[in-house]
Design a protein around this motif. Structure first.
Motif, mmCIF file in Angstrom:
data_model
loop_
_atom_site.group_PDB
_atom_site.id
_atom_site.type_symbol
_atom_site.label_atom_id
_atom_site.label_comp_id
_atom_site.label_asym_id
_atom_site.label_seq_id
_atom_site.Cartn_x
_atom_site.Cartn_y
_atom_site.Cartn_z
ATOM 1 N N THR A 72 8.026 -2.483 -1.999
ATOM 2 C CA THR A 72 8.586 -1.403 -1.197
ATOM 3 C C THR A 72 9.222 -1.946 0.081
ATOM 4 O O THR A 72 8.705 -2.884 0.685
ATOM 5 N N ASN A 73 10.332 -1.358 0.492
ATOM 6 C CA ASN A 73 11.041 -1.746 1.716
ATOM 7 C C ASN A 73 11.532 -3.195 1.688
ATOM 8 O O ASN A 73 11.632 -3.835 2.729
ATOM 9 N N ASP A 74 11.820 -3.715 0.474
ATOM 10 C CA ASP A 74 12.374 -5.064 0.323
ATOM 11 C C ASP A 74 11.504 -6.163 0.926
ATOM 12 O O ASP A 74 12.014 -7.159 1.430
ATOM 13 N N VAL A 75 10.193 -5.988 0.888
ATOM 14 C CA VAL A 75 9.271 -7.010 1.390
ATOM 15 C C VAL A 75 8.853 -7.892 0.218
ATOM 16 O O VAL A 75 8.443 -7.394 -0.825
ATOM 17 N N ASP A 76 8.980 -9.214 0.385
ATOM 18 C CA ASP A 76 8.599 -10.154 -0.669
ATOM 19 C C ASP A 76 7.092 -10.418 -0.641
ATOM 20 O O ASP A 76 6.508 -10.611 0.431
ATOM 21 N N VAL A 77 6.487 -10.416 -1.826
ATOM 22 C CA VAL A 77 5.059 -10.668 -1.969
ATOM 23 C C VAL A 77 4.870 -11.677 -3.098
ATOM 24 O O VAL A 77 5.369 -11.479 -4.200
ATOM 25 N N ASP A 78 4.145 -12.764 -2.824
ATOM 26 C CA ASP A 78 3.863 -13.768 -3.846
ATOM 27 C C ASP A 78 2.690 -13.328 -4.712
ATOM 28 O O ASP A 78 1.768 -12.653 -4.245
ATOM 29 N N ALA B 172 0.819 -1.221 0.000
ATOM 30 C CA ALA B 172 0.000 0.000 0.000
ATOM 31 C C ALA B 172 0.850 1.268 0.000
ATOM 32 O O ALA B 172 0.366 2.334 -0.386
ATOM 33 N N ALA B 173 2.109 1.162 0.425
ATOM 34 C CA ALA B 173 2.985 2.334 0.424
ATOM 35 C C ALA B 173 3.258 2.719 -1.025
ATOM 36 O O ALA B 173 3.753 1.912 -1.803
ATOM 37 N N LYS B 174 2.910 3.908 -1.388
ATOM 38 C CA LYS B 174 3.127 4.373 -2.762
ATOM 39 C C LYS B 174 4.009 5.621 -2.698
ATOM 40 O O LYS B 174 3.533 6.742 -2.860
ATOM 41 N N PRO B 175 5.316 5.417 -2.426
ATOM 42 C CA PRO B 175 6.208 6.572 -2.232
ATOM 43 C C PRO B 175 6.292 7.479 -3.456
ATOM 44 O O PRO B 175 6.576 8.661 -3.332
ATOM 45 N N GLU B 176 5.994 6.915 -4.643
ATOM 46 C CA GLU B 176 6.052 7.730 -5.859
ATOM 47 C C GLU B 176 4.756 8.511 -6.067
ATOM 48 O O GLU B 176 4.623 9.246 -7.045
#
Length: 161
Positions: A147-153, A43-47
């Motif tokens: 974002t933040n190097d979190v892996d998501v399948d 959900a983090a959308k830094p851009e």
């Protein structure tokens, strides 16, 4: 159903509303398949709205919005050159109204018109059932780093057009 939610090309003035729908859908549906950490990273959308503005300006991408009463209630993004649906998101308050199906059907028709025989997409785990109900079949499960190097399948799916 589709006539109740007309689709149109996204405009730069839509990008804030698109961002709101995108994040709301992630927060509403992500927890059914992902950890809190994964949902927060997704959900983090830094851009901010840049990705939507770039998609509007990119001729190889089609970005559409579904609108009801002048309000953006869903959006979709299609990579026309690769034949890949990159996003279909619906305002969580409008789930079950056929908005996502209308966006997907629009993209499938566009790809047929472009000469594609197969459409591909990478679905988040909580959306796989939706795509399977639309006739998509699983091809492969993959892991992406967000974002933040979190892996998501997620799952690659395909459908013959």
């Amino acid at each position: 159903m589709a006539s109740e939610h007309p689709l149109r090309p996204a405009k730069p003035s839509d990008t804030e509303a698109i961002l709101v729908v995108h994040v709301a859908a992630i927060i509403a549906h992500g927890p059914s398949a992902y950890t809190d950490e994964q949902v927060a990273a997704w959900a983090a959308k830094p851009e901010g709205t840049d990705r939507y503005t770039n998609a509007i300006e990119d001729s190889s991408t089609e970005l559409v919005v579904a609108e009801t009463d002048g309000r953006v209630v869903g959006f979709g993004k299609l990579d026309v050159e690769r034949g890949e649906v990159e996003a279909v998101f619906v305002d969580p308050e409008r789930n079950g109204e056929g908005i996502g199906s209308a966006i997907l059907n629009h993209f499938e028709q566009r790809l047929r018109d472009e000469g594609f025989e197969v459409v591909r997409l990478r679905a988040v785990l909580n959306a796989v059932g939706f795509y399977e109900r639309q006739g998509y079949e699983r091809v492969a499960r993959v892991t992406n780093t967000t974002t933040n190097d979190v892996d998501v399948d997620s799952v690659w799916l395909e459908k013959s057009l």
